[in-house]
Design an enzyme around this catalytic site. Structure first.
Site, PDB file in Angstrom:
ATOM      1  N   HIS A 167       0.797  -1.239   0.000  1.00  0.00           N
ATOM      2  CA  HIS A 167       0.000   0.000   0.000  1.00  0.00           C
ATOM      3  C   HIS A 167       0.818   1.272   0.000  1.00  0.00           C
ATOM      4  O   HIS A 167       0.258   2.350   0.194  1.00  0.00           O
ATOM      5  CB  HIS A 167      -0.896   0.044   1.242  1.00  0.00           C
ATOM      6  CG  HIS A 167      -2.143  -0.763   1.109  1.00  0.00           C
ATOM      7  ND1 HIS A 167      -3.289  -0.280   0.537  1.00  0.00           N
ATOM      8  CD2 HIS A 167      -2.413  -2.027   1.456  1.00  0.00           C
ATOM      9  CE1 HIS A 167      -4.217  -1.212   0.553  1.00  0.00           C
ATOM     10  NE2 HIS A 167      -3.708  -2.301   1.102  1.00  0.00           N
ATOM     11  N   LYS A 213      -8.638  14.353   3.550  1.00  0.00           N
ATOM     12  CA  LYS A 213      -7.845  13.122   3.639  1.00  0.00           C
ATOM     13  C   LYS A 213      -6.950  13.265   4.866  1.00  0.00           C
ATOM     14  O   LYS A 213      -6.904  14.334   5.479  1.00  0.00           O
ATOM     15  CB  LYS A 213      -6.993  12.907   2.373  1.00  0.00           C
ATOM     16  CG  LYS A 213      -6.226  14.154   1.897  1.00  0.00           C
ATOM     17  CD  LYS A 213      -5.518  13.910   0.573  1.00  0.00           C
ATOM     18  CE  LYS A 213      -6.395  13.961  -0.645  1.00  0.00           C
ATOM     19  NZ  LYS A 213      -6.456  12.716  -1.389  1.00  0.00           N
ATOM     20  N   ARG A 214      -6.253  12.193   5.249  1.00  0.00           N
ATOM     21  CA  ARG A 214      -5.313  12.321   6.358  1.00  0.00           C
ATOM     22  C   ARG A 214      -4.319  13.441   6.071  1.00  0.00           C
ATOM     23  O   ARG A 214      -3.977  13.719   4.918  1.00  0.00           O
ATOM     24  CB  ARG A 214      -4.559  10.992   6.560  1.00  0.00           C
ATOM     25  CG  ARG A 214      -5.381   9.938   7.274  1.00  0.00           C
ATOM     26  CD  ARG A 214      -5.793  10.370   8.663  1.00  0.00           C
ATOM     27  NE  ARG A 214      -4.688  10.412   9.560  1.00  0.00           N
ATOM     28  CZ  ARG A 214      -4.495   9.559  10.566  1.00  0.00           C
ATOM     29  NH1 ARG A 214      -5.362   8.587  10.797  1.00  0.00           N
ATOM     30  NH2 ARG A 214      -3.453   9.681  11.354  1.00  0.00           N
ATOM     31  N   LYS A 244       0.853  14.685   0.996  1.00  0.00           N
ATOM     32  CA  LYS A 244      -0.465  14.991   0.431  1.00  0.00           C
ATOM     33  C   LYS A 244      -0.630  16.490   0.162  1.00  0.00           C
ATOM     34  O   LYS A 244      -1.569  16.912  -0.500  1.00  0.00           O
ATOM     35  CB  LYS A 244      -1.565  14.484   1.354  1.00  0.00           C
ATOM     36  CG  LYS A 244      -1.621  12.941   1.431  1.00  0.00           C
ATOM     37  CD  LYS A 244      -2.774  12.459   2.308  1.00  0.00           C
ATOM     38  CE  LYS A 244      -2.827  10.968   2.529  1.00  0.00           C
ATOM     39  NZ  LYS A 244      -3.664  10.238   1.547  1.00  0.00           N
ATOM     40  N   THR A 269      -8.395   6.686  -2.819  1.00  0.00           N
ATOM     41  CA  THR A 269      -9.754   6.234  -3.123  1.00  0.00           C
ATOM     42  C   THR A 269     -10.709   7.412  -2.990  1.00  0.00           C
ATOM     43  O   THR A 269     -11.783   7.408  -3.604  1.00  0.00           O
ATOM     44  CB  THR A 269     -10.214   5.105  -2.171  1.00  0.00           C
ATOM     45  OG1 THR A 269      -9.951   5.517  -0.821  1.00  0.00           O
ATOM     46  CG2 THR A 269      -9.479   3.809  -2.476  1.00  0.00           C
ATOM     47  N   LYS A 272     -14.213   8.543  -5.099  1.00  0.00           N
ATOM     48  CA  LYS A 272     -15.515   8.910  -4.515  1.00  0.00           C
ATOM     49  C   LYS A 272     -15.976  10.264  -5.055  1.00  0.00           C
ATOM     50  O   LYS A 272     -17.163  10.455  -5.366  1.00  0.00           O
ATOM     51  CB  LYS A 272     -15.420   8.965  -2.985  1.00  0.00           C
ATOM     52  CG  LYS A 272     -15.025   7.651  -2.330  1.00  0.00           C
ATOM     53  CD  LYS A 272     -14.734   7.857  -0.838  1.00  0.00           C
ATOM     54  CE  LYS A 272     -13.881   6.741  -0.272  1.00  0.00           C
ATOM     55  NZ  LYS A 272     -13.272   7.107   1.030  1.00  0.00           N
TER      56      LYS A 272
END
Ligand SMILES: *Cc1c(COP(=O)(O)O)cnc(C)c1O
Length: 868
Positions: free
Chosen positions: A386, A577-578, A583, A685, A689
Site C-alpha cells: 500500500h 484526507k489524512r 499529500k 480512493t 468517490k
C-alpha cells in the site's frame, strides 16, 4: 459436497430441525417481515423486550437500539442461511486479514442492503418518531486510520454483493481512531469510546475462544517415533474472543462475517497471587492482557516500531489462523487442504507475521514436513502493498522478536536461509543482491523486513494502482521483481457505490436511475449509458439541481458545526484526507494565500467565488501535520473576517473527518483536490468517490489519478505538476527550493506573509518550522509545483463560469468512472489472485425483494445520518 460435523449433528436431530423450519415460517411476519406493520410491531417489541423501556421513559438511544435490533433480526435470518449454505457446501473462502476496518455507520447501509429503507422510514415516522435523528445516533466504528481501512470495508461490501464466501479478520479495538477537536486552531485528540453505549451489530462468540502465546523460550525434543520437534514454552498466554458482525450484500441473501478479536486474560484472577493476599497483583495480568486490543495506533503511512503494535499484529493473526483451522477441520477437510479451502489476503504488511505463524502451526503443532508446509503456506497468501514511502515500510528489531516471538524468529531465519539459497542459484556470485533481498536488515540495529517476508511467503504481490505497481517493480521491490516477476500484479483500488453514491447521495442516485434504470448499482460500468444525456439541457438542469441540493445541505452542516456561513453558489473546493506532508495540504494553503493577496492588491479583481473546505486528522505525534492544520485555521480566521474578501473566498476546516462526515462531503464537491507529490500516493480512493459524485479533479499524475484522467478524458481533468520521473530527476540533480522562492513574487509573498506573523497576530515563531522546511528542504516539491498549480486553478476558475460546459464535464466524470467500483476490483482479485467463484445463498422461502410490499428499487434510498 462435504459433510461437516455441524451438518451431521443437526441431521441427527431431525426433530429440532423440523421444528426450526416450522418456527421460521411462523415467525416470518412477526420477527422478520418487511411490511410497515411488521416493522412497527418489531420495533415496539424490541423497545420493550431488549431495551426494557416503555415509550415515556425511552431515550433517543433506546429508539436507535430498538431499530438496530429490528434490522439485525432481518440480517440474522440471511446470516444463518449463509453460514448453513457455506458449511454444507464446504465453500472456498476468502479470508481478508487487515489490522483496520473503517466500516462507517451500519444502520442506513443495512436498510439499503435489505431493501427496506422506505418502509422503515415510514414505520418510524408513523410512530411519531424522527428517523433522521435515529440514524444520527449511531457511533461510528472508527477502527481504521484512512484509506487502507476504508478499502477493507469497501471490499467486504463487494465480496458480499458478489456472493463470494468471505471472512474479514481484524482487531476489535476498544478505542478506535481518536476524536479530533480543535482548540485555538490546533488539533486536540480525545479517546474514541465507541462501545460505551453498546454495539448492536456485533455478536460475541465466546465458544470460539482461542489462546495466543507470547514470550518465553523454545525447547527441542524427540517424540515416540524418534522425530525431532520444537516446543515453544511461552511466559504469557492471552485469550482471543471473537465478535462477529454480519456483512450483508446489496439486495442478496448473502451475509458474510467480519470477525474481530478482543484480548482477555484466560483466567480472571491469578489464584496463586489471590490466595497469597496480593489482590492487585492478581488482576494485573488481566489488565496487561486486555491492553492488546485496547487502542488503534493512529499513524497512517508511518510505522512506529512499538512492541504493543507487533503484539497486536501477532495476536489477531494467531487468533484468525486457529479459527480457520477449526473451520477447516470442522468441515471435515484434512489439514493439507488449507490452501484449497482458504485464500488469505494480507492488507499491507500488518498481518505479514501470518506467514510464519501458519508455518509454526503446520510444522510444530501438526508435524507436517517443512517442504509441504511451505508449499501450502505460499499457496495460501496474497500480499497487497500500500505504500511507496520508506517510513511506512515495517521493520521490527530482531531483539524485539526474540523477546516476544522467539520461535517465530527461528522460523524466519530458516525461511531466510532457504530463500537466500534460492537467490544464490538464480543470481550466482551477487553478494550485494543477497544483502538487499535478505529478510534481515543488517545495517545498524538488525531488524526484520516485513515486506520481504510477505513477498517471499505469498504467491502474488499486488500494487493498488497502475503507476504504483510500476513503481514497486522498478523501485521499492525491484529485487523481488527480478526474482519473482510472475508474482507481480496490479489491482487498482475501488470504492463501493452502495455507500458512496446510493446511501450518501440519494438524489443523484434517483436521477441516474430514472435515466438508465437501477442495474448500475451492481454493475457500475453501466454509468456509461449516461453519456448520451451529457448535453441534454433538462438533464443538465436536474444534474445541477442535485449538486446544489447537496451543497445546501452541507452549508447547513458547516454552519451548525463551525458557525461559518458559506454560499452554496460558490465553488465548493474540497481537500479531505489524512494530513501528511506528501499529500500537500499546505500547497492548497499557498494557493489560498496567493488568491487573498491578489484581492488585497487589487480589490476589484474578478475571481470566481470559492469555498475551500478541509478535513482530516493528523497523527498525534506528527508535528508538521498538526502545524499545517493550525495554519489552515489561522488563514481561515484572517480570510473569513476580511471585508475586502467578502463573498469571494471562505475557508472552512471541518473537524473529525470520518466516514460519517465523508458521506456529506464527497457529494457536495465541485472540485476534488488530489495534489500529492507525484510518485508518493499509492492509489487514493477519495479521488474515486469525488469523481463518482460529479466533482472535477485538479490533480497530479499520481496514484489512481492517472487512471481517472485516462478514463474521464484529459479534457475533463485539471492536470498540473511535475511527473514522477521529473521529480526523480530533480532530486538526483540537487533540488533547491530557493530558486523558486527568489524568482516567483507571488510565491515569495505568500510564504513571507506566513513568516511575518500576518496570519498569527504577529507571532513570527509559530510557523517557522513549516516555512523553514519549505525554504530549505521542501522534500515534497511544493515550490517546484506552485506556479503550475496556480495556472491550472485559473483554468478551473474559467471553466466553472461556463456552467453548461462544467455540467457536461461533471456528467462525463460520473459516466466514465464506473471502473472504480470495488466490485470491479474484487472481481479481479477473485479471478486473478484468489481463484474463487460465488456461492449462491437461497432463503428457504421468500420474504425479501419479491414480497408484495417490498420496494422495487432505488426509491427506497434516502439520506445518510446527520452528523452530531
Ligand atoms: C476515502 C476515505 C479516505 C481515503 O481518502 P484519500 O483521499 O484516498 O486519502 C480516508 N478517510 C475516509 C473517512 C474516507 O472515507
Amino acid at each position: 459436497m462435504i459433510h461437516s460435523a455441524s451438518v451431521k449433528s443437526s441431521q441427527d436431530n431431525q426433530q429440532l430441525n423440523d421444528s426450526l423450519v416450522e418456527h421460521e415460517i411462523l415467525r416470518t411476519n412477526h420477527r422478520t417481515g418487511m411490511s410497515v406493520a411488521d416493522l412497527k410491531q418489531a420495533f415496539l417489541d424490541n423497545l420493550f423486550y431488549d431495551q426494557g423501556k416503555f415509550p415515556a421513559l425511552a431515550t433517543q438511544r433506546d429508539y436507535y437500539m430498538a431499530l438496530a435490533y429490528t434490522v439485525r433480526d432481518r440480517l440474522l435470518q440471511r446470516w444463518n442461511h449463509t453460514a448453513a449454505t457455506y458449511t454444507e457446501q464446504g465453500s472456498r473462502t476468502v479470508a481478508y486479514f487487515s489490522a483496520e476496518f473503517l466500516m462507517g455507520p451500519q444502520l442506513g447501509k443495512n436498510l439499503n442492503s435489505l431493501g427496506i429503507y422506505n418502509q422503515v422510514q415510514t414505520a418510524i415516522t408513523e410512530l411519531g418518531l424522527d428517523f433522521e435523528v435515529m440514524l444520527a445516533e449511531e457511533a461510528e466504528p472508527g477502527l481504521g486510520n484512512g484509506g487502507l481501512g476504508r478499502l477493507a470495508a469497501c471490499y467486504l461490501d463487494s465480496l458480499a454483493t458478489l456472493e463470494i464466501p468471505s471472512l474479514g479478520y481484524g482487531i476489535r479495538y476498544e478505542f478506535g481512531i481518536f476524536q479530533q477537536d480543535l482548540q485555538d486552531g490546533w488539533q486536540v485528540e480525545k479517546t474514541d469510546k465507541w462501545l460505551r453505549l453498546g454495539n448492536p451489530w456485533e455478536l460475541k462468540r465466546p465458544e470460539w475462544e482461542v489462546e495466543v502465546k507470547f514470550g518465553g523460550h523454545t525447547d527441542t525434543y524427540i517424540d515416540d517415533k524418534g522425530c525431532y520437534g520444537v516446543r515453544w514454552i511461552p511466559d504469557q498466554v492471552v485469550s482471543g474472543i471473537p465478535y462477529d458482525t454480519p456483512i450483508l450484500g446489496y439486495q442478496t441473501a448473502t451475509a458474510n462475517t467480519l470477525r474481530l478479536w478482543t484480548a482477555e486474560a484466560p483466567e480472571s484472577f491469578n489464584f496463586e497471587s489471590f490466595n497469597s493476599g496480593d489482590y492487585l497483583g492478581a488482576v494485573y495480568e488481566k489488565v496487561i492482557s486486555e491492553n492488546i486490543s485496547k487502542v488503534l495506533y493512529p499513524n497512517d503511512d508511518s510505522s512506529q516500531g512499538k512492541q504493543l503494535r507487533l503484539t497486536q499484529q501477532y495476536f489477531f493473526v494467531a487468533c484468525s489462523l486457529q479459527d480457520m483451522l477449526r473451520i477447516l477441520l470442522g468441515q471435515g477437510f484434512p489439514l493439507e487442504k488449507f490452501a484449497d479451502k482458504f485464500a488469505v489476503q494480507l492488507n499491507d504488511t500488518h498481518p505479514a507475521i501470518a506467514v510464519v505463524e501458519l508455518m509454526r502451526l503446520f510444522v510444530d503443532e501438526h508435524h507436517l514436513g517443512w517442504e509441504q508446509a511451505w508449499s501450502i503456506t505460499q499457496r495460501t497468501f496474497g500480499y497487497t502493498n500500500h505504500t511507496l514511502l520508506p517510513e511506512a515500510l515495517e521493520r521490527w528489531p530482531v531483539e524485539l522478536f526474540e523477546h516476544l516471538l522467539p520461535r517465530h524468529l527461528q522460523l524466519i531465519y530458516e525461511i531466510n536461509h532457504r530463500f537466500i539459497d534460492e537467490v544464490r542459484i538464480k543470481f550466482p556470485g551477487d553478494e550485494a543482491r543477497l544483502t538487499r533481498l535478505s529478510l534481515i536488515d543488517e545495517t545498524g540495529e538488525r531488524s526484520i523486513r516485513m515486506a520481504h517476508l510477505a513477498c517471499v511467503g505469498s504467491h502474488t504481490i499486488n500494487g493498488v494502482a497502475a503507476l504504483h505497481t510500476e513503481l514497486l517493480k522498478q523501485d521499492v521491490l525491484q529485487d523481488f521483481y527480478a526474482m519473482y516477476p510472475h508474482k507481480f500484479q496490479n489491482k487498482t483500488n475501488g470504492v463501493t457505490p452502495r455507500r458512496f453514491m446510493v446511501l450518501s447521495n440519494p438524489k443523484l442516485t434517483d436521477l441516474i436511475t430514472t435515466k438508465i434504470g437501477d442495474q448500475w448499482i451492481r454493475s457500475l460500468e453501466q454509468l456509461q449509458q449516461l453519456e448520451v444525456f451529457t448535453d441534454d439541457p433538462p438533464f443538465q438542469d436536474s444534474w445541477r439541481e442535485v449538486k446544489l441540493n447537496c451543497k445546501r445541505e452541507l452549508a447547513v452542516l458547516i454552519q451548525q458545526q463551525t458557525g461559518i456561513i458559506v454560499d452554496p453558489n460558490s465553488m465548493f473546493d474540497i481537500l479531505i484526507k489524512r494530513f501528511h506532508e506528501y499529500k500537500r495540504q499546505h500547497l492548497k494553503v499557498l494557493h489560498i494565500i496567493a488568491l487573498y493577496n491578489r484581492i488585497k492588491a487589487n480589490p476589484d479583481i474578478d475571481i470566481t467565488p470559492r469555498t475551500f473546505i478541509f478535513g482530516g486528522k493528523a497523527a498525534p505525534g506528527y508535528w508538521m501535520a498538526k502545524l499545517i492544520i493550525k495554519l489552515i485555521n489561522s488563514v481561515a480566521d484572517v480570510v473569513n473576517r476580511d471585508p475586502d474578501v467578502r463573498g469571494r473566498l471562505k475557508v472552512v476546516f471541518m473537524k473529525n473527518f470520518s466516514v460519517k462526515l465523508a458521506q456529506h462531503l464527497y457529494p457536495a464537491a465541485d472540485l476534488s483536490e488530489q495534489i500529492s507529490t507525484a510518485g508518493k500516493e499509492a492509489s487514493g480512493t477519495g479521488n474515486m468517490k469525488f469523481a463518482l459524485n460529479g466533482a472535477l479533479t485538479v490533480g497530479t499524475l499520481d496514484g489512481a489519478n492517472v487512471e481517472i484522467r485516462e478514463q474521464v478524458g484529459a479534457e475533463n481533468f485539471f492536470l498540473f505538476g511535475l511527473t514522477t520521473e521529473q521529480i526523480y530527476e530533480m532530486r538526483s540533480k540537487g533540488y533547491d527550493p530557493q530558486t523558486y522562492y527568489q524568482s516567483n513574487p507571488e510565491l515569495k509573498l505568500a510564504i513571507d506573509r506566513i513568516s511575518s506573523g500576518f496570519f498569527s497576530s504577529g507571532d513570527t515563531e509559530v510557523f517557522k518550522s513549516l516555512t523553514d522546511s519549505l525554504l530549505y528542504h521542501d522534500p515534497y516539491f511544493l515550490l517546484a509545483d506552485f506556479q503550475s498549480y496556480l495556472n491550472i486553478q485559473e483554468q478551473v476558475d474559467l471553466a466553472f463560469r461556463d456552467t453548461a460546459r462544467w455540467t457536461q464535464m461533471s456528467v462525463l466524470n460520473v459516466a466514465r468512472a464506473g471502473i472504480f467500483s470495488s466490485d470491479r476490483a474484487i472481481q479481479e482479485y477473485c479471478d486473478q489472485i484468489w481463484n474463487i467463484k460465488p456461492t449462491k445463498v437461497k432463503l428457504p422461502f421468500s420474504n425479501s425483494q419479491e414480497s408484495p410490499d417490498a420496494p422495487t428499487n432505488s426509491k427506497q434510498i434516502s439520506t445518510a445520518g446527520k452528523i452530531n
